[in-house]
Design a protein around this motif. Structure first.
Motif, short mmCIF file in Angstrom:
data_model
loop_
_atom_site.label_atom_id
_atom_site.label_comp_id
_atom_site.label_asym_id
_atom_site.label_seq_id
_atom_site.Cartn_x
_atom_site.Cartn_y
_atom_site.Cartn_z
N VAL A 127 0.71 37.40 -39.12
CA VAL A 127 -0.63 36.97 -39.56
C VAL A 127 -0.86 37.38 -41.00
O VAL A 127 -1.35 36.59 -41.82
CB VAL A 127 -1.72 37.54 -38.63
N LEU A 128 -0.49 38.61 -41.35
CA LEU A 128 -0.71 39.07 -42.73
C LEU A 128 0.13 38.24 -43.71
O LEU A 128 -0.33 37.93 -44.81
CB LEU A 128 -0.39 40.56 -42.87
N GLU A 129 1.34 37.86 -43.31
CA GLU A 129 2.16 37.05 -44.19
C GLU A 129 1.51 35.68 -44.44
O GLU A 129 1.39 35.24 -45.59
CB GLU A 129 3.56 36.85 -43.58
N MET A 130 1.08 35.02 -43.37
CA MET A 130 0.46 33.70 -43.51
C MET A 130 -0.87 33.79 -44.27
O MET A 130 -1.20 32.92 -45.07
CB MET A 130 0.23 33.06 -42.14
N LEU A 131 -1.60 34.86 -44.01
CA LEU A 131 -2.87 35.06 -44.69
C LEU A 131 -2.65 35.24 -46.20
O LEU A 131 -3.42 34.73 -47.02
CB LEU A 131 -3.58 36.27 -44.09
N GLY A 132 -1.58 35.94 -46.56
CA GLY A 132 -1.26 36.12 -47.98
C GLY A 132 -0.99 34.79 -48.65
O GLY A 132 -1.48 34.52 -49.76
N ARG A 133 -0.24 33.93 -47.99
CA ARG A 133 0.05 32.61 -48.55
C ARG A 133 -1.22 31.77 -48.67
O ARG A 133 -1.45 31.09 -49.67
CB ARG A 133 1.05 31.87 -47.67
N PHE A 134 -2.02 31.82 -47.61
CA PHE A 134 -3.27 31.05 -47.63
C PHE A 134 -4.16 31.51 -48.80
O PHE A 134 -4.73 30.69 -49.52
CB PHE A 134 -4.01 31.22 -46.30
N SER A 135 -4.27 32.83 -48.98
CA SER A 135 -5.14 33.34 -50.05
C SER A 135 -4.65 32.90 -51.42
O SER A 135 -5.45 32.57 -52.30
CB SER A 135 -5.21 34.87 -49.98
N GLU A 136 -3.33 32.87 -51.60
CA GLU A 136 -2.78 32.38 -52.87
C GLU A 136 -3.16 30.92 -53.10
O GLU A 136 -3.59 30.53 -54.20
CB GLU A 136 -1.24 32.44 -52.84
#
Lengths: 305, 305
Positions: free
Chosen positions: A245-254
């Motif tokens: 989740v943190l990995e996908m969230l990081g991409r989404f935030s970018e």
């Protein structure tokens, strides 16, 4: 020939009660036993005749089972597995319906050594909770993902696959790690974002909560459906599938920061390009039968709505 | 007594064609004229008999109108208003349906000096576009927000309000600036986030686009509906309502960062608290008739879905 004859369902919420109803419909000769840690839920299950028996403890629910389906929040799966370990027949197969699989597979293997464990995740649900929210067709046309260990008994895996196919699902198999990354993007991140924006909208000063509710048909209401999902279930999902989740969230935030910049600098072409690209994905989802083909999800419009 | 007798609709997409159909149903004696800059759309409008007349130019469409409804993307409203200025009867009332109001109100006042302008925004829509996507009941039970200037003619405002009420909408009045902040949170930010996450999901390496589509029923599919909305319309919305969107996006990003931190540090209580709070908002939206009370928006479930 039915894959299982005596099925025990532990946890009688939306998913557990839907499994019970679907089994009743698809395999009416199966002997169904239910259990829920909440006495009120057990009383409701008895009242609505959800299963043939409602047991008084997790252990009592499984003594005679050839399939045990754990339908509890992922954070409780290890504990419940521990509770049934002593009463579980040696030849029983154990499966679950949890939305995260790496943690769950590990917890089940640890709690149930020597038992055939086939973790599963039917990708289906609604925003409702509880034993009365379930329905028999919830899994029809949806995918159920199995994540057996590399050394799992292939006969047990095929029996669980056959069980889900009889409930109407299409079955796919993958590693728990891959499952957790796929679901992080198709399910967990969307839920996190929906919960977050609904929280943001209810915390403004310049716009009141009653205005947010009143004018929600502009798009916001779609997010509130997801953000009405069961809090315990979703808390456990985020704690359990933290890394993905943190990995996908990081991409989404970018990506969101890039859109923010496009808006700030008036880069209409960048916005238009993205907004055109995203249309195609919707089309594919509808074409593949993974969403209602009717506009607006088939929502009722007009005075009778 | 009808508020208007000769209505011209400029822009025959989802909203314009829904206005035409709703007028036909609610006020069948009104003389309806339509125009669209796209010759194909004009041909479709003629073929499906959307309006009594289809004009060949924006100017020709308004020469006889007592109400002109501009249903074009907000970025084009100023231009279209300029195109009709010379042909517009002095006593005609001009309204629009744009999703942003500060920019639009300014552009209309500038292009149409001396004309009674009553900007409006019916908060309704679907993910479909074009003249064949509209339907007569789109506005029934939805809110239509009017943002007249402080010195607007109260008679013209009341006539436009009456027009929308006859189409089934409830009418509310506010300043364009307040409208833009309210809609930034209830409509523009949800669209931006939906477009963004659908973009993120289609750009992964570890998860394929076909997996994203296949397992979209876990929540993702809800976002793809919004992200299938008209790209031109939405590009213009973000360029036009930049300030309010950036403000709401800033708050959302802060809140999302806080959730990210809660997940990273395993703070289950913070997650549970938010997830419980957001449920109540959904309940209010359904209670106030702003969304379908049926579970899953009333989506079809099961083999006939």
């Amino acid at each position: 020939m039915l894959p299982f004859a005596r099925v025990s369902i532990l946890g009688l919420g939306l998913i557990g009660s839907s499994v019970a109803r679907a089994v009743r419909q698809a395999m009416p000769t199966v002997r169904l036993t239910g259990y829920d840690a909440d006495p009120d839920v057990r009383a409701t299950a008895l009242r609505i005749d959800l299963t043939d028996d409602v047991a008084d403890s997790a252990g009592a629910a499984v003594t005679d089972a050839d399939l045990v389906v754990l339908c509890v929040p992922v954070g409780a799966i290890g504990t419940v597995a521990g509770e049934i370990a002593a009463d579980l027949p040696a030849e029983a197969v154990v499966t679950d319906v949890g939305s995260c699989k790496t943690d769950v597979a590990r917890a089940l293997a640890l709690a149930l050594p020597g038992i055939a464990v086939v973790p599963a995740h039917p990708v289906a649900g609604t925003e409702r909770s509880g034993p009365e929210a379930g329905f028999a067709t919830l899994f029809a046309g949806r995918w159920c993902i199995l994540t057996p260990a590399a050394d799992a008994d292939p006969v047990a895996v095929e029996r669980v696959a056959s069980f889900w196919r009889r409930l109407g699902a299409d079955v796919e198999t993958m590693t728990p790690e891959h499952h957790d990354r796929v679901l992080a993007v198709t399910s967990h991140l969307p839920h996190l974002i929906a919960y977050s924006i609904v929280g943001t909208a209810s915390d403004l000063e310049a716009v009141t909560e009653s205005e947010v509710i009143k004018y929600s048909a502009g798009g916001f209401r779609d997010f509130t459906r997801i953000a009405a999902s069961d809090p315990t279930m979703w808390r456990d999902v985020f704690l359990s599938n933290r890394e993905a989740v943190l990995e996908m969230l990081g991409r989404f935030s970018e990506d969101l920061a890039q859109l923010q910049r496009a808006i700030r600098w008036g880069d209409g072409d960048a916005l238009f390009d993205l907004f055109t690209r995203t249309r195609a994905i919707r089309r594919s989802i509808v074409e593949q039968g993974q969403d209602d083909a009717r506009e607006d999800f088939g929502r009722a419009h007009g005075p009778d709505a």
